[in-house]
Design a protein around this motif. Structure first.
Motif: not given
Length: 243
Positions: A34-41, A59-63
């Protein structure tokens, strides 16, 4: 001129989100997706030592966020943040923050965010005594300990902190950031597991309620996995008749 205007619009739409991450493991795949796929954050990230050991690095790097390690930098990020999110909160962190204990960078940062009255959203799965994974693992058998955790949670709610579970994170995150979207019922998903034995570990990354689990015929299901399946309303479908 158009490029400059577009850049200005994007910068205003982009929300600064500060993440405080501790070392839990319940439903973290769903949370980080969910965090990774949020385009406006745009993320700033503060991690505990336990989180650095437990949370997979990818997981961390993907953000694609900025890792914060210094207190002064963290305080500045808290001030600038549109939203503070704690995607993984352990029992340890829950207890410390509710009692005003700030003995590491994460608990100190959360305490500062509370004192600054920042908007804070917490995913409760890792500590929640009512979470099916914790129940399946046998961590919820002492009702007095469970009540202690729920009391700590209620104390933080009284301070203005919002709690959600992983399944509701996308909706709650977008609402907190003021992002409008049309909600829809998630489609039925399938997960095929080619294995002789289905264990709880195989299931932890799956969603809840709408999942249809496809198994090879003859697959055995461990007791903990069966408890998790029943608690989460997962449907089992065999690809061929069991032998």
């Amino acid at each position: 001129m158009i490029k400059a205007l577009a850049a200005e619009i994007i910068s205003r739409l982009n929300k600064r989100v500060l993440l405080f991450i501790t070392g839990g493991a319940v439903n973290i795949k769903e949370v980080f997706t969910v965090l990774r796929e949020n385009p406006l954050a745009s993320y700033g990230i503060v991690m505990s030592e336990a989180a650095a050991r437990v949370i997979p690095g990818e997981y961390i790097e993907s953000l694609k966020g900025k890792i914060i390690r210094e207190k002064s930098e963290m305080t500045g990020e808290i001030n600038r943040a549109d939203l503070v999110v704690i995607p993984v909160m352990t029992r340890n962190t829950l207890s410390k923050v509710s009692l005003g204990i700030a003995d590491n960078l994460v608990t100190l940062g959360i305490s500062e965010a509370v004192m600054m009255n920042k908007k804070i959203l917490v995913v409760k799965d890792s500590f929640d005594p009512e979470n099916p994974v914790n129940i399946s693992l046998g961590y919820t058998k002492n009702k007095y300990y469970n009540q202690m955790l729920l009391n700590y949670c209620e104390r933080l709610k009284n301070m203005g902190i919002e709690f959600t579970d992983a399944g509701q994170l996308n909706e709650r995150l977008r609402h907190a950031l003021g992002i409008k979207f049309e909600s829809s019922k998630p489609p039925k998903a399938e997960k095929k597991i080619i294995s002789n034995i289905l264990t709880l570990e195989d299931l932890l990354g799956m969603g809840k309620g709408h999942v249809e689990l496809c198994l090879e015929g003859g697959t055995k299901i461990s007791p903990l996995a069966r408890d998790y399946i029943e608690s989460n309303g997962i449907t089992i479908k065999y690809l061929r008749e069991k032998e």
